[in-house]
Design an enzyme around this catalytic site. Structure first.
Site, mmCIF file in Angstrom:
data_model
loop_
_atom_site.group_PDB
_atom_site.id
_atom_site.type_symbol
_atom_site.label_atom_id
_atom_site.label_comp_id
_atom_site.label_asym_id
_atom_site.label_seq_id
_atom_site.Cartn_x
_atom_site.Cartn_y
_atom_site.Cartn_z
ATOM 1 N N PHE A 32 -90.417 -46.198 17.077
ATOM 2 C CA PHE A 32 -91.653 -45.852 16.356
ATOM 3 C C PHE A 32 -91.756 -46.525 14.994
ATOM 4 O O PHE A 32 -92.843 -46.654 14.449
ATOM 5 C CB PHE A 32 -91.758 -44.320 16.184
ATOM 6 C CG PHE A 32 -90.932 -43.781 15.045
ATOM 7 C CD1 PHE A 32 -91.433 -43.793 13.741
ATOM 8 C CD2 PHE A 32 -89.652 -43.281 15.254
ATOM 9 C CE1 PHE A 32 -90.676 -43.327 12.678
ATOM 10 C CE2 PHE A 32 -88.883 -42.819 14.202
ATOM 11 C CZ PHE A 32 -89.399 -42.840 12.906
ATOM 12 N N LYS A 56 -92.895 -51.560 26.420
ATOM 13 C CA LYS A 56 -93.018 -50.097 26.393
ATOM 14 C C LYS A 56 -92.808 -49.687 24.940
ATOM 15 O O LYS A 56 -91.681 -49.513 24.476
ATOM 16 C CB LYS A 56 -91.952 -49.456 27.306
ATOM 17 C CG LYS A 56 -92.305 -48.082 27.866
ATOM 18 C CD LYS A 56 -92.634 -47.036 26.818
ATOM 19 C CE LYS A 56 -91.414 -46.457 26.142
ATOM 20 N NZ LYS A 56 -91.767 -45.537 25.019
ATOM 21 N N GLU A 87 -94.140 -44.005 22.001
ATOM 22 C CA GLU A 87 -95.291 -43.147 22.319
ATOM 23 C C GLU A 87 -95.858 -42.482 21.063
ATOM 24 O O GLU A 87 -96.938 -41.900 21.085
ATOM 25 C CB GLU A 87 -94.901 -42.088 23.364
ATOM 26 C CG GLU A 87 -93.820 -41.082 22.934
ATOM 27 C CD GLU A 87 -92.383 -41.595 23.087
ATOM 28 O OE1 GLU A 87 -92.130 -42.804 22.910
ATOM 29 O OE2 GLU A 87 -91.497 -40.747 23.355
ATOM 30 N N CYS A 130 -84.457 -49.282 9.918
ATOM 31 C CA CYS A 130 -83.060 -49.481 10.342
ATOM 32 C C CYS A 130 -82.290 -50.263 9.286
ATOM 33 O O CYS A 130 -81.074 -50.338 9.342
ATOM 34 C CB CYS A 130 -83.008 -50.210 11.666
ATOM 35 S SG CYS A 130 -83.776 -51.807 11.553
ATOM 36 N N GLU A 173 -76.974 -40.601 11.185
ATOM 37 C CA GLU A 173 -78.083 -41.436 10.703
ATOM 38 C C GLU A 173 -79.228 -40.476 10.376
ATOM 39 O O GLU A 173 -79.782 -39.833 11.267
ATOM 40 C CB GLU A 173 -78.532 -42.421 11.786
ATOM 41 C CG GLU A 173 -79.680 -43.291 11.303
ATOM 42 C CD GLU A 173 -80.288 -44.179 12.380
ATOM 43 O OE1 GLU A 173 -80.284 -43.801 13.562
ATOM 44 O OE2 GLU A 173 -80.792 -45.251 12.024
HETATM 45 P P1 NAD Z 1 -85.540 -43.677 19.996
HETATM 46 O O1 NAD Z 1 -84.217 -44.170 20.431
HETATM 47 O O2 NAD Z 1 -85.817 -42.223 20.043
HETATM 48 O O3 NAD Z 1 -86.719 -44.355 20.874
HETATM 49 C C1 NAD Z 1 -86.755 -45.749 21.086
HETATM 50 C C2 NAD Z 1 -87.469 -46.012 22.405
HETATM 51 O O4 NAD Z 1 -86.739 -45.407 23.477
HETATM 52 C C3 NAD Z 1 -88.888 -45.440 22.458
HETATM 53 O O5 NAD Z 1 -89.717 -46.367 23.114
HETATM 54 C C4 NAD Z 1 -88.712 -44.159 23.268
HETATM 55 O O6 NAD Z 1 -89.856 -43.826 24.026
HETATM 56 C C5 NAD Z 1 -87.550 -44.506 24.200
HETATM 57 N N1 NAD Z 1 -86.744 -43.320 24.544
HETATM 58 C C6 NAD Z 1 -86.537 -42.223 23.785
HETATM 59 N N2 NAD Z 1 -85.722 -41.349 24.430
HETATM 60 C C7 NAD Z 1 -85.407 -41.924 25.608
HETATM 61 C C8 NAD Z 1 -84.590 -41.514 26.710
HETATM 62 N N3 NAD Z 1 -83.925 -40.346 26.721
HETATM 63 N N4 NAD Z 1 -84.472 -42.347 27.764
HETATM 64 C C9 NAD Z 1 -85.117 -43.536 27.772
HETATM 65 N N5 NAD Z 1 -85.908 -43.958 26.761
HETATM 66 C C10 NAD Z 1 -86.039 -43.178 25.687
HETATM 67 O O7 NAD Z 1 -85.782 -44.268 18.526
HETATM 68 P P2 NAD Z 1 -86.972 -43.947 17.537
HETATM 69 O O8 NAD Z 1 -86.813 -42.566 17.013
HETATM 70 O O9 NAD Z 1 -88.269 -44.344 18.119
HETATM 71 O O10 NAD Z 1 -86.648 -45.004 16.381
HETATM 72 C C11 NAD Z 1 -85.721 -44.774 15.357
HETATM 73 C C12 NAD Z 1 -84.360 -45.341 15.698
HETATM 74 O O11 NAD Z 1 -84.469 -46.741 15.954
HETATM 75 C C13 NAD Z 1 -83.374 -45.208 14.555
HETATM 76 O O12 NAD Z 1 -82.145 -44.822 15.090
HETATM 77 C C14 NAD Z 1 -83.306 -46.614 13.983
HETATM 78 O O13 NAD Z 1 -82.109 -46.935 13.323
HETATM 79 C C15 NAD Z 1 -83.465 -47.430 15.207
HETATM 80 N N6 NAD Z 1 -83.899 -48.769 14.897
HETATM 81 C C16 NAD Z 1 -82.976 -49.765 14.980
HETATM 82 C C17 NAD Z 1 -83.330 -51.046 14.662
HETATM 83 C C18 NAD Z 1 -82.342 -52.161 14.755
HETATM 84 O O14 NAD Z 1 -82.718 -53.295 14.586
HETATM 85 N N7 NAD Z 1 -81.086 -51.906 15.024
HETATM 86 C C19 NAD Z 1 -84.647 -51.333 14.267
HETATM 87 C C20 NAD Z 1 -85.573 -50.290 14.202
HETATM 88 C C21 NAD Z 1 -85.180 -49.003 14.523
#
Ligand code: NAD
Length: 503
Positions: free
Chosen positions: A154, A178, A181, A286, A388
């Site tokens: 997000f 994808k 959401e 991140c 985190e």
């Molecule tokens: P998230 O892991 O909750 O979601 C990421 C994606 O995975 C979304 O599209 C979501 O719909 C999907 N998803 C969520 N739960 C799932 C499941 N159980 N099974 C399959 N798919 C699933 O992350 P978020 O809250 O959207 O974003 C924040 C996180 O992203 C933080 O941990 C941040 O550090 C990380 N992030 C990392 C980087 C990087 O470059 N390393 C960059 C941006 C964000």
């Protein structure tokens, strides 16, 4: 967005909005008011199948499109995104909560990857060796994989997808995105801009949804590669599941970025950096700095400078030009972030700035607000250090020496970004050489690499071999083919029998 309540976001498949009926939908919020501003359709297996089928059908022609045809579309797309950057920034701000200038910044950083991908004719050049044996040449070519998928978080609804699809598409692949959401609108607007740029239908598709959509992609036999960015537990799951299904995978995870401040550092520069990198986008980055490691004796002076700057930060709705920091993305996330203030204090930290007391421009209403918070004297066993937090909570850990700072970093499971502030070139060079972290800043707080380098962390911040964009992105989205060729040339004596064919 005049009529937010009626906003309905649906999938983009085969060059147009998907006109089926969604069995499931999710709410989209305006984080500044806490109100539902629209609905987003959630894909199940049928919608995922339709998107992958559209991408598969588009692949043969796109794979064969000349490099100049592809770059023409990329250049037009670059211009269109640039022209629409303010509109995109407002869409992002309305669903994510970040201030419009931050959102415009992410569009600009995403555009840099599009610009990098415009150089694809150069990037796809293979190698050539003439006469590896008599009149035998050897060369390598880079070919696209087919249908590739991107699953994104997000916090950067435009930039993170743009780490992936410009390079994937430039290489000749077709793409299914994808997005999160929580803020799905930017990805659909981007799909419209691709269409306007002349990208053939089916080369770029968007399916919205949650785990069901993600699992559909991870198990789909026609998806060749998966790029993921998100939290570490989901990154690990994506890596294991996609790999078990025979796909190439890069899964970028969470972060806990440390900023080490040595006694000889410019403390004003360090305090500016800690505040901008700690609280920009409400810490939902991140590459946010979440732990300031103050090496004795700078702790008290640095804290005073940080507090002084935090006191001047203006918190308010993302579309208010006065605001420097917006709300958090959801109520649940806001409450989880706020819980670290209590657990931190209960476990022995000092609450130097309490963001629950920060006034919000316009009052804040029911929005998901938490102001900038500083937790001092944080130690490795505290939850506020181990987890985190992903919010506007800057923690300060005090250590006695450079070596103690390095021990702290080495013991942390994440390895995304880090920074050192010092005027000692030797110390900086040693740090850059020793630290087990993928992206390093020296007197620079958020060392997000330029598009022509690659973005990625180490340890639990990345599962897979390739980082995003740059040359690693090109390699991720292509397969190498090595060709050995002999052409019979009667004028040079016909068949050459001298070439060793074994091994
Ligand atoms: P998230 O892991 O909750 O979601 C990421 C994606 O995975 C979304 O599209 C979501 O719909 C999907 N998803 C969520 N739960 C799932 C499941 N159980 N099974 C399959 N798919 C699933 O992350 P978020 O809250 O959207 O974003 C924040 C996180 O992203 C933080 O941990 C941040 O550090 C990380 N992030 C990392 C980087 C990087 O470059 N390393 C960059 C941006 C964000």
């Amino acid at each position: 967005m005049t009529d937010n309540i009626s906003k309905h976001v649906t999938h983009w498949i085969g060059g147009k909005p998907f006109d089926g009926t969604a069995a499931r939908q999710g709410d989209i919020y305006d984080p500044a008011t806490g109100q539902v501003s629209g609905k987003v359709d959630f894909a199940g297996a049928d919608e995922v199948d339709a998107a992958v089928a559209a991408a598969k059908a588009a692949f043969p022609a796109w794979r064969d499109a000349s490099l100049s045809q592809r770059t023409k579309v990329l250049f037009r797309f670059r211009e269109l995104v640039h022209e629409h950057r303010d509109e995109l920034a407002r869409l992002i701000s309305a669903e994510h909560g970040k201030v419009v200038s931050d959102a415009a910044g992410e569009v600009a950083r995403g555009l840099e990857v599009v610009e990098f991908a415009c150089g694809i004719p150069h990037l796809l050049k293979g190698g050539f060796s003439e006469n590896v044996s008599t009149r035998v040449d050897a060369y390598s070519i880079l070919q696209p994989l087919g249908v590739v998928a991107g699953i994104t978080p997000f916090n950067f609804p435009a930039m993170v997808p743009m780490w992936m699809f410009p390079v994937a598409i430039a290489c000749g692949n077709t793409f299914v995105l994808k997005p999160s959401e929580k803020d799905p609108s930017a990805s659909v607007r981007i799909a419209e801009l691709w269409a306007e740029a002349g990208l053939p239908d089916g080369v770029f598709n968007v399916v919205h949804g949650d785990k069901a959509a993600v699992d559909g992609l991870l198990h789909h036999r026609d998806v060749r590669a998966v790029s993921f960015v998100g939290s570490t537990p989901i990154a690990r799951y994506i890596y294991e599941t996609a790999a078990a299904n025979g796909k190439r995978v890069q899964a970028l995870g969470g972060a806990k970025n440390h900023m080490v401040v040595l006694p000889d550092a410019d403390l004003d520069l360090a305090a500016d950096a800690a505040v901008s990198a700690g609280f920009g986008s409400a810490g939902e980055r991140c590459m946010a700095i979440s732990v300031v490691v103050a090496v004795d004796p700078v702790g008290d002076e640095l804290l005073a400078k940080i507090k002084e700057r935090v006191a001047g930060l203006r918190i308010g709705p993302g579309d208010d030009p006065e605001s420097e920091m917006g709300p958090l993305v959801t109520r649940a996330h806001r409450d989880k972030v706020a819980s670290y203030l209590d657990s931190g204090v209960a476990q022995g930290a000092t609450l130097a700035v309490d963001g629950r007391e920060t006034p919000v421009i316009g009052g804040g209403g029911e929005g998901f607000w938490l102001g900038p918070t500083v937790l001092d004297h944080v130690t490795p066993e505290m939850d506020a250090y181990r987890d985190e937090i992903f919010g506007p909570v800057l923690t300060i850990a005090r250590v006695g020496s450079y070596e103690e700072a390095m021990e702290l970093l080495a013991g942390n499971p994440y390895g995304n970004g880090t920074a050192i502030f010092t005027n000692d070139g030797g110390a900086a060079r040693r740090f850059q050489n020793e630290v087990e972290v993928g992206m390093v800043g020296i007197n620079v707080p958020i060392p997000v690499p330029m598009a022509y380098y690659s973005f990625g962390g180490w340890k639990d911040s990345l599962f897979g071999d390739s980082h995003a964009h740059g040359m690693e992105g090109v390699h991720f989205y292509t397969r190498t083919k090595a060709v050995t060729a002999r052409w019979l040339d009667p004028s040079h004596g016909g068949v050459n029998l001298g070439f060793p064919t074994n091994g």
